[in-house]
Design a protein around this motif. Structure first.
Motif, mmCIF file in Angstrom:
data_model
loop_
_atom_site.group_PDB
_atom_site.id
_atom_site.type_symbol
_atom_site.label_atom_id
_atom_site.label_comp_id
_atom_site.label_asym_id
_atom_site.label_seq_id
_atom_site.Cartn_x
_atom_site.Cartn_y
_atom_site.Cartn_z
ATOM 1 N N LEU A 80 -60.293 -48.407 85.711
ATOM 2 C CA LEU A 80 -61.453 -47.526 85.660
ATOM 3 C C LEU A 80 -61.114 -46.089 86.054
ATOM 4 C CD1 LEU A 80 -64.454 -47.778 85.008
ATOM 5 C CD2 LEU A 80 -64.891 -48.212 87.424
ATOM 6 N N LEU A 81 -60.335 -45.897 87.116
ATOM 7 C CA LEU A 81 -60.040 -44.568 87.636
ATOM 8 C C LEU A 81 -59.385 -43.652 86.607
ATOM 9 C CD1 LEU A 81 -60.013 -42.612 90.047
ATOM 10 C CD2 LEU A 81 -57.824 -43.618 90.720
ATOM 11 N N ILE A 86 -59.675 -38.882 83.027
ATOM 12 C CA ILE A 86 -59.412 -38.261 81.726
ATOM 13 C C ILE A 86 -60.707 -37.786 81.079
ATOM 14 C CG2 ILE A 86 -58.579 -38.711 79.384
ATOM 15 C CD1 ILE A 86 -56.550 -40.665 80.634
ATOM 16 N N ALA A 87 -61.729 -38.640 81.110
ATOM 17 C CA ALA A 87 -63.014 -38.271 80.508
ATOM 18 C C ALA A 87 -63.624 -37.068 81.220
ATOM 19 C CB ALA A 87 -63.978 -39.459 80.560
ATOM 20 N N GLY A 88 -63.534 -37.032 82.553
ATOM 21 C CA GLY A 88 -64.086 -35.913 83.307
ATOM 22 C C GLY A 88 -63.401 -34.600 82.970
ATOM 23 N N CYS A 306 -64.027 -45.408 91.542
ATOM 24 C CA CYS A 306 -63.616 -46.817 91.482
ATOM 25 C C CYS A 306 -64.796 -47.771 91.541
ATOM 26 C CB CYS A 306 -62.639 -47.137 92.617
ATOM 27 S SG CYS A 306 -60.978 -46.485 92.358
ATOM 28 N N GLN A 307 -65.986 -47.268 91.782
ATOM 29 C CA GLN A 307 -67.176 -48.127 91.795
ATOM 30 C C GLN A 307 -67.795 -48.107 90.407
ATOM 31 O OE1 GLN A 307 -69.853 -49.090 95.239
ATOM 32 N NE2 GLN A 307 -70.997 -47.376 94.395
ATOM 33 N N PHE A 308 -67.947 -49.263 89.793
ATOM 34 C CA PHE A 308 -68.380 -49.322 88.399
ATOM 35 C C PHE A 308 -69.751 -48.691 88.197
ATOM 36 C CE2 PHE A 308 -70.601 -51.470 84.902
ATOM 37 C CZ PHE A 308 -69.765 -51.114 83.842
ATOM 38 N N ALA A 309 -70.706 -49.005 89.055
ATOM 39 C CA ALA A 309 -72.064 -48.484 88.901
ATOM 40 C C ALA A 309 -72.492 -47.770 90.177
ATOM 41 C CB ALA A 309 -73.039 -49.610 88.572
ATOM 42 N N ASN A 310 -72.998 -46.554 90.026
ATOM 43 C CA ASN A 310 -73.590 -45.801 91.129
ATOM 44 C C ASN A 310 -75.052 -45.533 90.812
ATOM 45 O OD1 ASN A 310 -71.220 -45.196 92.945
ATOM 46 N ND2 ASN A 310 -70.423 -44.348 91.036
#
Length: 371
Positions: A80-81, A86-88, A306-310
């Motif tokens: 995920l990281l 990269i997307a950010g 690293c947390q999938f959903a916030n």
């Protein structure tokens, strides 16, 4: 939506955090006396309650974790990281390119800020809102519920302003995390107050200029510098008078908390005597809290990504129109807006500030060094 100031006083009797419910009292300010004595974690968390982390990662994000949580972190770090990083970066570059195109052959005003009008301004603001929301999605904020109470009732507006409502000069919000800025950009594309050095940063410098940010030399208060308060007051007055001026986003607390408390407000946002738009941000969580309270920035960004959903919840309150008494005394104005946010957001009023936050961090570092 002015609060009746005839029954409101600026000072309130402080009480311990455990005895406060909602906005009914204020947390005690601890005495500052040079280097902090090392105390137990529980005592520190009570004394400096607005900055204490209560999530699964513990103080400063360095608490012991169960094996299952460690396994999740390992998988997220590997998968995920990197995707989110990269997307950010791609989103920031995309916004920079939009700003670069829109500033081609544009007039340049003071502080090197481009004067954007028509399609240029609409493109910059529209792209800013869309890409900021995309960045929030990348960070795991997939759905953000918004409770919009921003239309004032007729009885909440002073009689002398009922015929023609003045535009709010600033958005006033509680400050919990750096993520706050992304939400406000996605909602209203405001400008900010930033240090002069920000204008020289790669990519971010041009973006901040296109957003109309105010660049100040925070440490200078000489006659050749307007200072933070002067620059803010001037911009808030400008925004309230001219609808094309970008609204200013201000966090009057001056620092972040764990999201359960509201610190004293600085008066800079209220010196212009203009209406303000109050907004409350909340960050519900299960394991990791997005609140940036007592953790270094690198570790916080790592755990957030690293947390999938916030999760985030937003409450937009009606525009606050100051009474004549509040216009004459910005301290009363600031206090009443703060009281409103605390009441509507079920936040505990605290009289701690940035100095106490630094003492708390120093004390936590002392405990970690001894462990």
């Amino acid at each position: 939506m002015a609060v009746d100031t005839s029954t409101t006083t600026i000072t309130t009797a402080p009480s311990h955090p455990e005895g406060c419910e909602g906005s009914g009292g204020e947390a005690v300010r601890p005495l500052l006396s040079g280097a902090p004595a090392v105390e137990e974690d529980e005592d520190l968390d009570v004394r400096y309650a607005p900055y204490a982390r209560r999530d699964a990662y513990g103080p400063m994000g360095r608490g012991p974790l169960p094996a299952a949580q460690v396994a999740r972190l390992v998988v997220a770090t590997a998968v995920l990281l990197p995707l989110r990083l990269i997307a950010g970066v791609l989103l920031v570059v995309a916004y920079y390119l939009v700003c670069r195109v829109c500033t081609l052959f544009a007039e340049v005003g003071e502080e090197g800020r481009p004067r954007l009008h028509g399609w240029r301004r609409e493109a910059v603001l529209g792209a800013g809102r869309a890409l900021s929301r995309a960045m929030l999605f990348v960070f795991g904020f997939y759905w953000i519920p918004v409770s919009d109470r921003s239309i004032p009732n007729a009885e909440d507006v002073p009689e002398d302003q009922s015929e023609e409502l003045e535009r709010p000069g600033a958005i006033v919000s509680n400050h919990v995390s750096y993520v706050d800025v992304l939400y406000h950009m996605s909602a209203s594309s405001p400008s900010f107050v930033a240090k002069n050095s920000v204008s020289k940063l790669p990519l971010i410098g041009l973006i901040s200029k296109c957003l109309g940010c105010i660049f100040v030399q925070r440490e200078s208060k000489g006659s050749d510098s307007r200072g933070v308060s002067g620059a803010v007051t001037e911009r808030v007055q400008e925004v309230s008078q001219f609808k094309n001026s970008p609204m200013l986003l201000l966090f009057p607390e001056g620092t972040t908390t764990n999201g359960d408390y509201l610190l004293p407000f600085k008066t800079g946002a209220f010196l212009a005597r203009a209406p303000v738009q109050p907004v409350i941000l909340r960050y519900p969580y299960r394991r990791f809290s997005p609140a940036w309270d007592s953790m270094d920035g690198g570790r916080h960004v790592f755990l957030l990504l690293c947390q999938f959903a916030n999760y985030m919840e937003v409450v937009r309150l009606p525009v606050y129109y100051p009474s004549e008494q509040e216009k004459e005394d910005p301290r009363v104005y600031a206090y009443n807006v703060r009281k409103l946010l605390a009441t509507e957001g079920n936040l505990v009023l605290s009289n701690l500030g940035l100095a106490e936050k630094r003492v708390y961090h120093a004390a936590l570092n002392g405990l970690l060094c001894q462990s």
